[in-house]
Write a protein that holds these residues in place. Structure first.
Motif, short mmCIF file in Angstrom:
data_model
loop_
_atom_site.label_atom_id
_atom_site.label_comp_id
_atom_site.label_asym_id
_atom_site.label_seq_id
_atom_site.Cartn_x
_atom_site.Cartn_y
_atom_site.Cartn_z
N THR A 126 163.49 115.92 -42.36
CA THR A 126 163.53 114.51 -41.74
C THR A 126 164.26 113.57 -42.75
OG1 THR A 126 161.82 114.90 -40.21
CG2 THR A 126 162.55 112.43 -40.64
N VAL B 203 166.22 114.27 -37.86
CA VAL B 203 165.80 115.45 -38.36
C VAL B 203 167.17 116.06 -38.62
CG1 VAL B 203 165.03 117.74 -37.82
CG2 VAL B 203 163.66 115.76 -37.21
N THR C 11 161.86 118.50 -31.11
CA THR C 11 162.62 117.37 -31.03
C THR C 11 163.17 117.08 -29.73
OG1 THR C 11 164.67 118.10 -31.31
CG2 THR C 11 163.57 117.97 -33.31
#
Length: 422
Positions: free
Chosen positions: A69, A104, A223
């Protein structure tokens, strides 16, 4: 809780994604050119004379999948790419997953063979990456994401039993469980659009035929982009409705009997029950390990494409005389067979078993297991006939045989007079 999903290439937290992030792959290519201009070659370095601060590179390289990240601001990705380039690490592909806070970045990397995961993670951390996750990759990961996703969608469109497998291949190592349509309390707790839990490690989706599909991945949070892709696959499955491949093989057994091997589904329920009625109590007990009255109750689950794949063997008159099941059991894969008494010892069980193992290989399963009684010498012989490494566990008369699929079978298939595919 339920999250609002966004398109990773167009919207990020309600605003357009910056062009610098969309052009990340081009940036990586520029960095490779920059590195080559300074050192006379592109990473990964294969010149043992280059001073890198580590042991000389032997020329071997290793593929890695990595997520980290970074802050959602200009320059953050560039700093990360430079840090990787300084380690002679080549960026083969890059995907971005926008979050409410940060982004990310998912990389496929080729690194020098003497560079370990800890060293790569340390470099990434020094460049501003946080929450870094890394694992070894293989050649299958070299397929770019759009191509891989289109392939999964195609497989799902052709065969309803592919949905759990497609989800697993889309999301990596994860556990997928299906609750039946009759479990209304579980379904009521999941909104129509699905839900990604607050921990981001569990997603719940409404199954097309009712019930709920639960996907868990504790080691790596999902995600929003992954959730949107999974939901799209489930929606595709729902729109296409019931379907099963119609191909079949007509074989002649060594004794001269012609049989047909084909895929089966819920439409074969009555034929399967009729086969049960012709089976002896011992045959049913070896297969179902419980009261004989319960055997028919299992068939609805076994024939559902949501829980695996089923092969049926039928005679020239259309009578079903054998069933083989490949069942998705969380992270495991179970294999099970039942052949009508009159048709046993003719090679049908071994044929079904080989086909089920081939299907498991196609699904990228690492191993399969069979649960039977220790007295079931036929099943033991069929498993040994695969020519694969086997593990045996016996407890209270119950035998679990596990076959590892990363070895090539050494046993030859049975000899048939002919094989015709419709």
């Amino acid at each position: 809780m339920t999250r609002n999903m966004c398109d990773e290439t167009s919207v990020n937290n309600g605003r357009p994604v910056r062009r610098w992030r969309r052009d990340a792959v081009e940036l990586a290519a520029l960095l490779r050119t920059w590195w080559a201009s300074r050192h006379g070659h592109a990473p990964p370095a294969e010149d043992p004379g280059v001073e890198t601060g580590t042991a000389p590179d032997t020329g071997a390289s290793v593929l890695w999948r990595m997520r980290t990240t970074v802050k959602d601001e200009p320059g953050s990705l560039a700093a990360l790419c430079i840090a990787l380039a300084e380690r002679h690490i080549d960026i083969l592909s890059l995907q971005t997953h926008p979050l409410a806070q940060g982004t990310v970045d998912e990389f496929l990397l080729r690194a020098p063979g003497d560079l370990g995961a800890a060293e790569i993670s340390e470099s990434v951390s020094g460049a501003g990456g946080t929450g870094t996750w890394i694992e070894r990759a293989d050649a299958h990961d070299l397929v770019d994401a759009p191509t891989r996703i289109l392939g999964l969608a195609t497989r799902t469109a052709l065969d309803r039993a592919e949905l759990p497998l497609a989800l697993r291949q889309l999301l990596g190592r994860c556990t997928i469980r299906s609750l039946p349509g009759g479990d209304q309390p579980a379904r009521a707790g999941v909104p129509v659009e699905g839900a990604l839990e607050e921990t981001d490690t569990v997603m719940r989706l409404r199954a097309p035929e009712g019930g709920v599909i639960t996907v868990e991945r504790p080691y790596l949070p999902f995600t929003p982009t992954e959730f949107a892709r999974a939901r799209a696959l489930v929606e595709l499955d729902a729109r296409l409705g019931a379907r099963v491949p119609h191909g079949q093989d007509v074989l002649t057994l060594p004794r001269g009997n012609a049989i047909t091997v084909r895929r089966a589904d819920a439409g074969d329920l009555d034929a399967a029950k009729a086969m049960h009625e012709r089976c002896s109590p011992r045959t049913l007990s070896l297969r179902y390990h419980g009261p004989m009255g319960d055997a028919d109750r299992y068939l609805g689950h076994l024939l559902s494409p949501r829980f695996g794949r089923t092969l049926a063997v039928q005679t020239a008159s259309g009578r079903v005389v054998g069933l083989g099941h490949l069942l998705w059991d969380g992270d495991e894969t179970e294999i099970a067979l039942v052949v009508e008494d009159e048709w046993q010892r003719r090679g049908i069980g071994g044929e079904l078993l080989r086909r089920l193992v081939s299907m498991a290989r196609e699904a990228n399963c690492e191993h399969v297991y069979a649960v039977t009684q220790s007295s079931n010498t036929g099943m033991v012989a069929a498993m040994r006939g695969l020519g694969l490494p086997l593990d045996y566990q016996i407890e209270a008369g119950t035998l679990v045989i596990t076959a590892r699929l990363d070895a090539s079978p050494v046993a030859a298939p049975l000899s048939y007079d002919h094989s015709v595919r419709d």
